[in-house]
Design a protein around this motif. Structure first.
Motif, PDB file in Angstrom:
ATOM      1  N   MET A  36      78.070  17.565  58.601  1.00 47.27           N
ATOM      2  CA  MET A  36      78.865  17.993  57.585  1.00 47.27           C
ATOM      3  C   MET A  36      80.030  17.643  57.115  1.00 47.27           C
ATOM      4  O   MET A  36      80.516  17.270  56.039  1.00 47.27           O
ATOM      5  N   ASP A  37      80.999  17.214  58.500  1.00 46.54           N
ATOM      6  CA  ASP A  37      82.246  16.711  57.994  1.00 46.54           C
ATOM      7  C   ASP A  37      82.026  15.325  57.258  1.00 46.54           C
ATOM      8  O   ASP A  37      82.624  14.901  56.219  1.00 46.54           O
ATOM      9  N   TYR A  38      81.238  14.369  57.803  1.00 52.77           N
ATOM     10  CA  TYR A  38      80.906  13.167  57.381  1.00 52.77           C
ATOM     11  C   TYR A  38      80.487  13.260  55.706  1.00 52.77           C
ATOM     12  O   TYR A  38      80.933  12.417  54.890  1.00 52.77           O
ATOM     13  N   ALA A  39      79.462  14.009  55.611  1.00 53.00           N
ATOM     14  CA  ALA A  39      78.834  14.279  54.370  1.00 53.00           C
ATOM     15  C   ALA A  39      79.930  14.564  53.268  1.00 53.00           C
ATOM     16  O   ALA A  39      80.121  14.309  52.238  1.00 53.00           O
ATOM     17  N   LEU A  40      80.479  15.603  53.517  1.00 49.92           N
ATOM     18  CA  LEU A  40      81.627  15.980  52.548  1.00 49.92           C
ATOM     19  C   LEU A  40      82.859  15.005  52.300  1.00 49.92           C
ATOM     20  O   LEU A  40      82.853  14.722  51.196  1.00 49.92           O
ATOM     21  N   GLU A  41      82.964  14.125  53.436  1.00 44.09           N
ATOM     22  CA  GLU A  41      84.004  13.043  52.993  1.00 44.09           C
ATOM     23  C   GLU A  41      83.518  12.095  52.117  1.00 44.09           C
ATOM     24  O   GLU A  41      84.159  11.297  51.432  1.00 44.09           O
ATOM     25  N   LEU A 293      64.854   5.731  49.074  1.00 47.27           N
ATOM     26  CA  LEU A 293      65.936   6.985  48.571  1.00 47.27           C
ATOM     27  C   LEU A 293      66.289   6.515  47.248  1.00 47.27           C
ATOM     28  O   LEU A 293      66.404   7.335  46.187  1.00 47.27           O
ATOM     29  N   ALA A 294      66.686   5.131  47.035  1.00 46.49           N
ATOM     30  CA  ALA A 294      67.113   4.711  45.567  1.00 46.49           C
ATOM     31  C   ALA A 294      66.154   5.131  44.687  1.00 46.49           C
ATOM     32  O   ALA A 294      66.524   5.408  43.363  1.00 46.49           O
ATOM     33  N   PHE A 295      64.833   4.876  44.995  1.00 46.62           N
ATOM     34  CA  PHE A 295      63.868   5.167  43.957  1.00 46.62           C
ATOM     35  C   PHE A 295      63.863   6.487  43.379  1.00 46.62           C
ATOM     36  O   PHE A 295      63.833   6.879  42.181  1.00 46.62           O
ATOM     37  N   ILE A 306      67.168  15.450  48.891  1.00 47.82           N
ATOM     38  CA  ILE A 306      67.400  16.058  50.056  1.00 47.82           C
ATOM     39  C   ILE A 306      67.216  14.977  51.156  1.00 47.82           C
ATOM     40  O   ILE A 306      66.094  14.788  51.692  1.00 47.82           O
ATOM     41  N   ILE A 307      68.383  14.465  51.830  1.00 47.67           N
ATOM     42  CA  ILE A 307      68.166  13.464  53.012  1.00 47.67           C
ATOM     43  C   ILE A 307      68.394  14.337  54.390  1.00 47.67           C
ATOM     44  O   ILE A 307      68.986  15.360  54.326  1.00 47.67           O
ATOM     45  N   ILE A 319      73.098   8.467  52.838  1.00 49.11           N
ATOM     46  CA  ILE A 319      73.818   8.855  52.070  1.00 49.11           C
ATOM     47  C   ILE A 319      74.433   7.434  50.945  1.00 49.11           C
ATOM     48  O   ILE A 319      74.619   7.678  49.722  1.00 49.11           O
ATOM     49  N   GLY A 320      74.567   6.601  51.622  1.00 48.43           N
ATOM     50  CA  GLY A 320      74.926   4.998  50.987  1.00 48.43           C
ATOM     51  C   GLY A 320      73.665   4.749  50.029  1.00 48.43           C
ATOM     52  O   GLY A 320      74.070   3.896  49.122  1.00 48.43           O
TER      53      GLY A 320
END
Length: 346
Positions: A36-41, A293-295, A306-307, A319-320
């Motif tokens: 969660m910390d990383y995702a929010l960043e 995911l990009a598709f 939703i990953i 996320i990238g």
């Protein structure tokens, strides 16, 4: 990060949503907090959970994922930075350890209070019905189970009146469906008009390169009725990472620990399609996960993708994917494979 809004609301959400169903089973509380910390960043402000989680569901771990999110919210004070989605479990043997009776007023009111307590918050932004009361073709069932056609369908008006009362009380901001069909969705919309209440804003259904059944009927509902798809299992439980090709089963992977969860994606047709998609990814010098995911990120009927990840390197890669734009040529190559091997996974 890229953003959109939950349809018919002013709620801004990231196009990538952080899925959480492994927290409390494959992932510890500390690892969930780290994710969660990383995702929010990285700009991900949309987190999805369910009272049922973690998966596989059982009485011993019931609600633990919500509890992990709750301790993070209390520790960080980040509630106002996050759009939080949760779900009430549907009925059936799989949820007998939670409650009986499926979706009804009593159960919804009980479920929302318990989720709020575990999440340590006063409200949930998006509250979803995890699956219907009636038998439908979801969770690996390709075709409509005709034996269930005579069974009683949802008590739509009771459900909608209960959800809208929770909106009025401020306990939820809006609501959505999950694992629904075109018929079920339109029945909800019909009841909304009758009751003159707000309609569902999203539908959380399975969608991936090897399971594009949502496009048969549901995508039209999404676009004509402005109800966005929250795509879950976009990597087909990890099969679209390519890690299960050639008979591989990495230690600690979901397929290794819980093979029944990936079985629906492991047929010959699916694996053949995965190899072909992998070739497109290599040609574009990106990973198969990034291509997959990009598709989805680029589809017009998708509100958020939703990953989920058990390891931080997977989370970073997933996320990238928001920064990858597939060319028209690449999209045509994907469609050619889809035409050759349409929806090989149920």
């Amino acid at each position: 990060m890229k953003y959109t809004k939950l349809p018919n609301t002013d709620i801004k959400v990231s196009k990538i949503c952080l899925g959480t169903m492994t927290w409390g089973n494959q992932n510890t509380e500390a690892e969930g907090h780290q994710q969660m910390d990383y995702a929010l960043e990285q700009g991900v402000n949309f987190f999805d959970v369910a009272e049922l989680y973690p998966v596989p569901a059982n009485a011993e771990t019931y609600g633990d994922t919500e509890r992990i999110i709750g301790t993070w919210l209390k520790k960080t004070g980040n509630r106002d930075k996050v759009v939080l989605a949760s779900k009430i479990a549907g009925g059936g043997d799989y949820t007998a350890h939670i409650r009986k009776g499926g979706l009804n007023k009593k159960n919804i009111l009980e479920a929302i209070e318990s989720s709020l307590q575990r999440l340590q918050t006063d409200y949930i932004d998006l509250y979803q019905l995890h699956w219907p009361n009636r038998g439908v073709n979801v969770f690996g069932t390709r075709d409509f189970p005709t034996s269930t056609a005579s069974s009683e369908a949802e008590n739509y008006e009771e459900i909608l009146e209960t959800l809208n009362s929770l909106v009025q009380q401020g306990k939820i901001r809006t609501y959505g469906l999950s694992n629904e069909t075109p018929w079920g969705t339109m029945k909800y919309l019909e009841a909304c008009k009758k009751l003159d209440v707000a309609k569902p804003v999203t539908i959380q259904n399975s969608y991936s390169l090897i399971h594009r059944g949502y496009e048969v009927g549901m995508s039209e509902v999404s676009m004509r009725e402005n109800i966005g798809l929250l795509a879950y299992s976009p990597l087909a439980q990890g099969v679209l990472s390519g890690k299960y090709l050639d008979g591989n089963s990495p230690e600690g992977s979901r397929g290794n620990l819980f093979p029944r969860f990936i079985a629906r994606y492991m047929g010959d047709g699916s694996l053949s399609a995965v190899r072909k998609y992998e070739a497109i990814a290599k040609k574009n010098r990106i990973s198969l996960s990034e291509l997959s995911l990009a598709f989805i990120n680029q589809l017009p009927f998708v509100t958020s993708n939703i990953i989920g990840a058990t390891k931080m390197d997977q989370l970073r890669e997933n996320i990238g994917s928001i920064h990858i734009n597939l060319s028209d040529e690449t999209l045509k190559e994907i469609e050619a494979i889809h035409t050759e091997i349409p929806n090989p996974a149920p």
